[in-house]
Scaffold this motif. Structure first.
Motif, mmCIF file in Angstrom:
data_model
loop_
_atom_site.group_PDB
_atom_site.id
_atom_site.type_symbol
_atom_site.label_atom_id
_atom_site.label_comp_id
_atom_site.label_asym_id
_atom_site.label_seq_id
_atom_site.Cartn_x
_atom_site.Cartn_y
_atom_site.Cartn_z
ATOM 1 N N LEU A 1 0.827 -1.198 0.000
ATOM 2 C CA LEU A 1 0.000 0.000 0.000
ATOM 3 C C LEU A 1 0.869 1.259 0.000
ATOM 4 C CD1 LEU A 1 -2.893 1.085 0.122
ATOM 5 C CD2 LEU A 1 -2.755 0.948 2.594
ATOM 6 N N THR A 2 1.934 1.250 0.780
ATOM 7 C CA THR A 2 2.849 2.391 0.820
ATOM 8 C C THR A 2 3.506 2.608 -0.537
ATOM 9 O OG1 THR A 2 3.272 2.005 3.165
ATOM 10 C CG2 THR A 2 4.881 3.346 1.980
ATOM 11 N N LEU A 3 3.960 1.535 -1.174
ATOM 12 C CA LEU A 3 4.557 1.658 -2.513
ATOM 13 C C LEU A 3 3.555 2.220 -3.508
ATOM 14 C CD1 LEU A 3 6.733 -1.546 -3.044
ATOM 15 C CD2 LEU A 3 7.487 0.830 -3.054
ATOM 16 N N TYR A 4 2.333 1.720 -3.452
ATOM 17 C CA TYR A 4 1.298 2.171 -4.388
ATOM 18 C C TYR A 4 1.011 3.664 -4.196
ATOM 19 C CZ TYR A 4 -3.071 2.349 -6.969
ATOM 20 O OH TYR A 4 -4.054 2.670 -7.864
ATOM 21 N N ALA B 1 2.308 1.614 -8.964
ATOM 22 C CA ALA B 1 1.113 2.415 -9.188
ATOM 23 C C ALA B 1 0.567 2.223 -10.606
ATOM 24 C CB ALA B 1 1.413 3.885 -8.940
ATOM 25 N N LEU B 2 1.431 1.923 -11.560
ATOM 26 C CA LEU B 2 0.971 1.715 -12.931
ATOM 27 C C LEU B 2 0.233 0.386 -13.093
ATOM 28 C CD1 LEU B 2 3.991 3.076 -14.968
ATOM 29 C CD2 LEU B 2 1.704 4.056 -14.821
ATOM 30 N N LEU B 3 0.577 -0.597 -12.294
ATOM 31 C CA LEU B 3 -0.040 -1.921 -12.389
ATOM 32 C C LEU B 3 -1.237 -2.002 -11.436
ATOM 33 C CD1 LEU B 3 3.241 -4.015 -12.440
ATOM 34 C CD2 LEU B 3 1.810 -3.397 -14.384
ATOM 35 N N VAL B 4 -2.241 -1.193 -11.691
ATOM 36 C CA VAL B 4 -3.358 -1.019 -10.766
ATOM 37 C C VAL B 4 -4.067 -2.332 -10.473
ATOM 38 C CG1 VAL B 4 -5.577 0.107 -10.429
ATOM 39 C CG2 VAL B 4 -3.708 1.353 -11.494
ATOM 40 N N ILE B 5 -4.525 -3.017 -11.480
ATOM 41 C CA ILE B 5 -5.367 -4.206 -11.264
ATOM 42 C C ILE B 5 -4.613 -5.317 -10.535
ATOM 43 C CG2 ILE B 5 -6.684 -6.027 -12.416
ATOM 44 C CD1 ILE B 5 -7.493 -3.897 -14.487
ATOM 45 N N PRO B 6 -3.414 -5.716 -10.983
ATOM 46 C CA PRO B 6 -2.735 -6.778 -10.233
ATOM 47 C C PRO B 6 -2.341 -6.374 -8.814
ATOM 48 C CG PRO B 6 -1.507 -6.259 -12.250
ATOM 49 C CD PRO B 6 -2.680 -5.363 -12.195
ATOM 50 N N ASP C 1 -7.469 -12.271 17.212
ATOM 51 C CA ASP C 1 -6.871 -10.952 17.411
ATOM 52 C C ASP C 1 -7.754 -9.888 16.753
ATOM 53 O OD1 ASP C 1 -5.298 -8.714 17.660
ATOM 54 O OD2 ASP C 1 -3.447 -9.747 17.130
ATOM 55 N N GLY C 2 -8.556 -9.221 17.559
ATOM 56 C CA GLY C 2 -9.511 -8.251 17.045
ATOM 57 C C GLY C 2 -8.874 -7.021 16.431
ATOM 58 N N SER C 3 -7.774 -6.554 17.008
ATOM 59 C CA SER C 3 -7.142 -5.345 16.466
ATOM 60 C C SER C 3 -6.534 -5.606 15.090
ATOM 61 C CB SER C 3 -6.089 -4.805 17.426
ATOM 62 O OG SER C 3 -5.020 -5.711 17.574
ATOM 63 N N ARG C 4 -5.902 -6.743 14.916
ATOM 64 C CA ARG C 4 -5.354 -7.074 13.590
ATOM 65 C C ARG C 4 -6.475 -7.308 12.582
ATOM 66 N NH1 ARG C 4 -1.236 -11.079 15.539
ATOM 67 N NH2 ARG C 4 0.255 -9.722 16.505
ATOM 68 N N LEU C 5 -7.558 -7.881 13.048
ATOM 69 C CA LEU C 5 -8.713 -8.101 12.174
ATOM 70 C C LEU C 5 -9.251 -6.764 11.675
ATOM 71 C CD1 LEU C 5 -10.812 -10.054 10.955
ATOM 72 C CD2 LEU C 5 -12.120 -9.768 13.055
ATOM 73 N N ARG C 6 -9.395 -5.786 12.560
ATOM 74 C CA ARG C 6 -9.887 -4.471 12.156
ATOM 75 C C ARG C 6 -8.911 -3.771 11.212
ATOM 76 N NH1 ARG C 6 -11.574 -4.903 17.371
ATOM 77 N NH2 ARG C 6 -9.790 -3.811 18.254
ATOM 78 N N ARG C 7 -7.603 -3.886 11.490
ATOM 79 C CA ARG C 7 -6.609 -3.280 10.599
ATOM 80 C C ARG C 7 -6.640 -3.916 9.220
ATOM 81 N NH1 ARG C 7 -3.037 -3.224 15.239
ATOM 82 N NH2 ARG C 7 -2.123 -5.146 14.456
ATOM 83 N N ALA C 8 -6.790 -5.236 9.164
ATOM 84 C CA ALA C 8 -6.847 -5.921 7.874
ATOM 85 C C ALA C 8 -8.102 -5.512 7.098
ATOM 86 C CB ALA C 8 -6.812 -7.433 8.073
ATOM 87 N N LEU C 9 -9.225 -5.406 7.797
ATOM 88 C CA LEU C 9 -10.459 -4.979 7.133
ATOM 89 C C LEU C 9 -10.358 -3.530 6.658
ATOM 90 C CD1 LEU C 9 -13.128 -6.659 9.421
ATOM 91 C CD2 LEU C 9 -12.559 -7.271 7.064
ATOM 92 N N LEU C 10 -9.727 -2.681 7.455
ATOM 93 C CA LEU C 10 -9.518 -1.298 7.049
ATOM 94 C C LEU C 10 -8.630 -1.227 5.804
ATOM 95 C CD1 LEU C 10 -9.799 1.754 7.588
ATOM 96 C CD2 LEU C 10 -7.731 1.568 8.985
ATOM 97 N N ALA C 11 -7.564 -2.019 5.784
ATOM 98 C CA ALA C 11 -6.666 -2.025 4.627
ATOM 99 C C ALA C 11 -7.393 -2.517 3.377
ATOM 100 C CB ALA C 11 -5.443 -2.886 4.911
ATOM 101 N N ILE C 12 -8.241 -3.520 3.515
ATOM 102 C CA ILE C 12 -9.032 -3.987 2.367
ATOM 103 C C ILE C 12 -9.927 -2.856 1.876
ATOM 104 C CG2 ILE C 12 -10.893 -5.542 1.655
ATOM 105 C CD1 ILE C 12 -9.636 -7.664 3.451
#
Length: 137
Positions: free
Chosen positions: A15-18, A76-81, A102-113
């Motif tokens: 995500l940071t690279l993108y 950033a150019l390879l958006v779909i993959p 682990d609820g906190s990691r679950l929330r972070r993963a859902l937020l990232a999605i």
């Protein structure tokens, strides 16, 4: 538990690279040109070549910024993959965090999605198309 952390870290790095490759290069170009309106209307006519905004010069093979921004720009150019990989990593992180309880990691993963899905939606708007075209030049 370690696998869940690794999935989260991998998703965060991707995500940071993108974001660096798309919006970081855009922000650097806007600051370099002083055309703040170009944030909403990126293009060669307003910002010039995206490679010109890389700190300390693009043409040096020994410049770590050139490598970092080059890899990020390709991401950033390879958006779909990249979005697909980010959502898959997030899905695996959700499953692993749920399994570990682990609820906190679950929330972070859902937020990232959610962030990945928003970025995918932005990429397929006219603004995302202009940004992608500018980055590809």
């Amino acid at each position: 538990m370690i696998k869940t952390r690794l999935l989260g870290v991998a998703q965060f790095l991707l995500l940071t690279l993108y974001l660096l490759g798309g919006f970081g290069v855009l922000a650097l170009a806007v600051v370099r040109n002083g055309d703040w309106g170009a944030l909403l209307e990126p293009g060669l006519d307003r910002l010039g070549d995206p490679k010109d905004s890389i700190p300390l010069g693009w043409d040096s093979a020994t410049n770590p910024f050139a490598w970092l921004f080059g890899i990020a720009r390709v991401t950033a150019l390879l958006v779909i993959p990249v979005v697909t990989l980010g959502v898959l990593l997030g899905g695996f992180a959700v499953v692993a965090a749920h399994r570990d309880g682990d609820g906190s990691r679950l929330r972070r993963a859902l937020l990232a999605i959610g962030v990945w899905l928003v970025l995918a939606a932005v990429a397929f708007t006219p603004y995302g198309g202009r940004l992608h075209t500018w980055l590809a030049d």
